[in-house]
Design an enzyme around this catalytic site. Structure first.
Site, PDB file in Angstrom:
ATOM      1  N   CYS A 236       0.789  -1.172  -0.109  1.00  0.00           N
ATOM      2  CA  CYS A 236       0.071   0.051   0.057  1.00  0.00           C
ATOM      3  C   CYS A 236       0.815   1.301  -0.127  1.00  0.00           C
ATOM      4  O   CYS A 236       2.147   1.193  -0.018  1.00  0.00           O
ATOM      5  CB  CYS A 236      -1.137   0.059   1.103  1.00  0.00           C
ATOM      6  SG  CYS A 236      -1.763  -1.374   1.602  1.00  0.00           S
TER       7      CYS A 236
ATOM      8  N   ILE B  16      -4.415  -7.416  -0.543  1.00  0.00           N
ATOM      9  CA  ILE B  16      -3.865  -8.952  -0.681  1.00  0.00           C
ATOM     10  C   ILE B  16      -4.257  -9.854   0.266  1.00  0.00           C
ATOM     11  O   ILE B  16      -4.612 -10.956  -0.015  1.00  0.00           O
ATOM     12  CB  ILE B  16      -2.333  -8.543  -0.381  1.00  0.00           C
ATOM     13  CG1 ILE B  16      -1.692  -7.764  -1.130  1.00  0.00           C
ATOM     14  CG2 ILE B  16      -1.468  -9.889  -0.332  1.00  0.00           C
ATOM     15  CD1 ILE B  16      -1.504  -8.180  -2.644  1.00  0.00           C
TER      16      ILE B  16
ATOM     17  N   ILE C 235      12.703 -12.113 -17.726  1.00  0.00           N
ATOM     18  CA  ILE C 235      12.820 -11.388 -18.662  1.00  0.00           C
ATOM     19  C   ILE C 235      14.067 -12.026 -19.312  1.00  0.00           C
ATOM     20  O   ILE C 235      14.978 -12.410 -18.675  1.00  0.00           O
ATOM     21  CB  ILE C 235      13.299  -9.909 -18.065  1.00  0.00           C
ATOM     22  CG1 ILE C 235      12.190  -9.336 -17.302  1.00  0.00           C
ATOM     23  CG2 ILE C 235      13.935  -9.082 -19.009  1.00  0.00           C
ATOM     24  CD1 ILE C 235      10.951  -8.733 -18.469  1.00  0.00           C
TER      25      ILE C 235
ATOM     26  N   SER D 228      10.603 -12.783  -4.711  1.00  0.00           N
ATOM     27  CA  SER D 228      11.928 -12.510  -5.090  1.00  0.00           C
ATOM     28  C   SER D 228      13.239 -13.307  -4.372  1.00  0.00           C
ATOM     29  O   SER D 228      12.978 -13.880  -3.447  1.00  0.00           O
ATOM     30  CB  SER D 228      12.085 -10.993  -5.185  1.00  0.00           C
ATOM     31  OG  SER D 228      12.696 -10.532  -4.170  1.00  0.00           O
TER      32      SER D 228
END
Length: 642
Positions: A2, A53, A291, A363
């Protein structure tokens, strides 16, 4: 995830303008596009932008305790909130939602300022307690989530998730801090607690600030720090087993969500380990996002595909063109203050891709710092062994002279650059490490800055950032010391900043299992020999992951998330670099020495030297000046160093 904002009158109970609060909140709409909320009472204004979430139905903010006397706005996730609920209920607290936010208000009531000690997660929050006439704000231990604040001349404290929130307030002192400029050109970011503006600050990692209305405003309090004790005598086999279990626990906690969830997968050790662990905890295929680059020199998508195939993930790949340089002005606006990590470009793109598939992504960030993964760590240890062989009284004059007279060889691998090695040998450990990570080293910054600007610096050197943290490190172990320095500087100012802004630009929440503070604390007890062994970084981590990942993923050379700046600045961006670096915008600041700017551009574009890093740093500074109102007032309002 947020965005939060607010105002608190530290002296009285003035009413704040609703229109001002709305501007402060609207400017961070990208951080929370699902809902917006406000709370006003005399002397307090709180605002929130929500990205839903957890507890999608009833988790709106600002959120209150039972009688409405405590109000909180919160950015982040408390991963252990489900464990804290029954403990707080046993103390008599009544919950009306299933959100982790409500845990904060009740934990504050139960434990006061020490509530942060009970939270396991990434967070930045601010709360007001009417009964105690108190304002409290805190940032998580590793500063995953941001918190900016400013004490204004009339006694108002303003705060927000991004610097642009504070910039909406007309009373913010927006004079540029010369010391922040020095830090930026050394490090590529402005280090905590500074911001580019004199009137604003960042709350540091593991810090809180508690203000009682009408009382003197204290300095922020550090409630947590990592201690590298290195005293755990665990063997390799037991350490790999324990690490595997600790990683599973950290990943499991971060898989709690009521929205689509996935992971970044670069093909490196860290993200691959996270994906492998997620796959072992999930009955459904993991969503993974990668990517690819059309330049083979930067493309590691084949390794990501190997991991995706092994774990049968739902794998999404997009190719980024090697000339993807259209984001320069976008990044300048996104980061609010100068920020020079060019990997912000691919990070922005992978977040853009991930948001098409998921709302939450895990991640691998933080692995290099805690496990000993950077190549520069191994180089530093080699230099430390050489430094230990000769006293400083011998090293400084002899190697200092050699470092000055020996020709520079940018083209050679660092281990073969005698000038760089000589310079490192003439320094102590902290100075040498700072020198090795600086984008523009001390002699370059001296030549870059004008005489007038150097006077404004008053002798300040960004090395003092590292000196300050080194004094608090509590260790003289060569590896542990620089790991500590990176946890306090590079991880916070560069990595976490990059990921937060890039992900929030796309309303994507990124979670970081390798930055779990309990995992980081445990790793800090392990001997450095378990982290780097010989020429192998992340030794323990790789051994632990051998049953789960292919050897060519674990033991291949590290590539990083780089972009071809050197080629861009001699090719498609040649004229843009020249126009930006030698143009009116930078000249008008009075900061730079024109002749040295010309040298940087000419030497790079002729192929004589690789100045891509300094030129990118200048390019992003020029974009910052152009893209903020600071640009209009910079020359006249450049502050004296204080």
């Amino acid at each position: 995830m947020c965005g939060i904002a607010g105002l608190f009158d530290t002296r009285g109970r003035r009413d704040f303008e609703r229109a001002l609060m709305q501007r402060m909140n609207d400017v961070q709409h990208h951080r929370g596009p699902d809902e917006g909320g406000y709370h006003f009472e005399p002397g307090v204004a709180l605002a929130h932008r929500r990205l839903s979430i957890i507890d999608l139905a009833t988790g709106q903010q600002p959120l209150f305790n039972e009688d409405g006397s405590v109000a909180v706005v919160f950015n982040g996730e408390i991963y252990n909130f489900q464990e804290l609920v029954p403990e707080l209920e046993a103390l008599g607290h009544v919950f009306h939602t299933r959100s982790d936010t409500e845990v904060i208000v009740h934990a504050w009531e139960a434990w006061g300022e020490d509530c942060v000690q009970r939270f396991r997660g990434m967070f930045a929050f601010a709360l007001h307690d009417r009964n105690r006439d108190t304002f409290f704000m805190a940032r998580d231990r590793l500063a995953v989530k941001p918190m900016f604040y400013a004490l204004l001349p009339d006694g108002t404290l303003a705060f927000g998730s991004e610097l642009k929130v504070l910039m909406q307030h007309p009373a913010l002192d927006r004079r540029i801090d010369p010391l922040a400029v020095e830090e930026y050109f050394a490090l590529g970011y402005v280090a905590e607690p500074r911001t580019i503006f004199l009137g604003a600050r960042k709350l540091g990692p593991g810090e809180s600030l508690c203000i009682r209305r009408g009382q003197p405003i204290p300095a922020p309090k550090q409630y947590w720090d990592v201690r590298f004790t290195l005293d755990n005598d665990i063997g390799l086999a037991d350490a790999t087993a324990e690490l595997t279990e600790r990683l599973r626990e950290s990943v499991r906690l971060r898989m709690i969500a009521e929205v689509p969830l996935g992971a970044f997968l670069s093909g490196g050790v860290d993200s691959s380990a996270v994906v492998a662990t997620m796959a072992g905890l999930s009955d459904d295929p993991v969503n993974t996002c990668s990517i690819a680059f059309d330049d083979p020199k930067y493309n590691e998508s084949a390794f990501a595909q190997k991991v995706a195939d092994r774990y049968r993930t739902r794998h999404f790949v997009e190719t980024v063109k090697s000339d993807d340089f259209d984001l320069i002005d976008t990044l300048a606006a996104l980061y609010d203050e100068p920020y020079a990590d060019s990997s912000a470009i691919p990070t922005y793109r992978v977040c853009q891709l991930a948001r098409k598939q998921v709302t939450v992504a895990l991640s691998g960030d933080g692995g290099d710092e805690s496990f000993g993964g950077y190549r520069r760590y191994r180089m530093h240890l080699m230099e430390e062994r050489m430094r230990a062989a000769l006293p400083m009284g011998v090293r400084r004059p002899v190697f200092g002279l050699l470092g000055r007279v020996y020709p520079k060889a940018d083209w050679a691998p660092r281990v073969f650059r005698a000038k760089t090695t000589f310079q490192a040998m003439a320094r102590d450990s902290v100075e040498a490490y700072f020198h090795s990570v600086s984008l523009l080293r001390g002699d370059m910054r001296q030549r870059l800055f004008s005489a007038d600007f150097r006077r404004k610096l008053g002798g300040y050197d960004a090395l003092e950032v590292f000196r300050r943290h080194a004094a608090a490190a509590g260790t003289d172990d060569a590896l542990a010391l620089i790991q500590y320095l990176d946890l306090k500087t590079y991880l916070v100012g560069d990595i976490n900043t990059k990921v937060d802004r890039a992900s929030m630009a796309h309303s994507l929440e990124v979670r970081e299992p390798l930055m779990d503070h309990k995992l980081v604390e445990w790793l800090a007890t392990l001997p450095s020999g378990l982290k780097i062994q010989g020429n192998e970084g992340k030794y323990l981590f790789k051994k632990a992951m051998e049953p789960f990942l292919p050897n060519d993923v674990l033991y291949r050379p590290k590539m990083g998330f780089a972009v071809p700046l050197e080629r861009w600045f001699r090719g498609p961006l040649k004229q843009r670099v020249r126009d930006a670096v030698l143009g009116e915008t930078l000249a008008a600041t009075g900061i730079f020495e024109r002749s040295y700017l010309e040298h940087l551009v000419d030497a790079h574009q002729s192929g004589a030297r690789d100045y891509s890093a300094p030129l990118w740093t200048l390019l992003m500074f020029e974009a910052f000046v152009r893209n903020t109102a600071a640009g209009a007032i910079l020359p006249a309002a450049m502050a004296e160093a204080v």
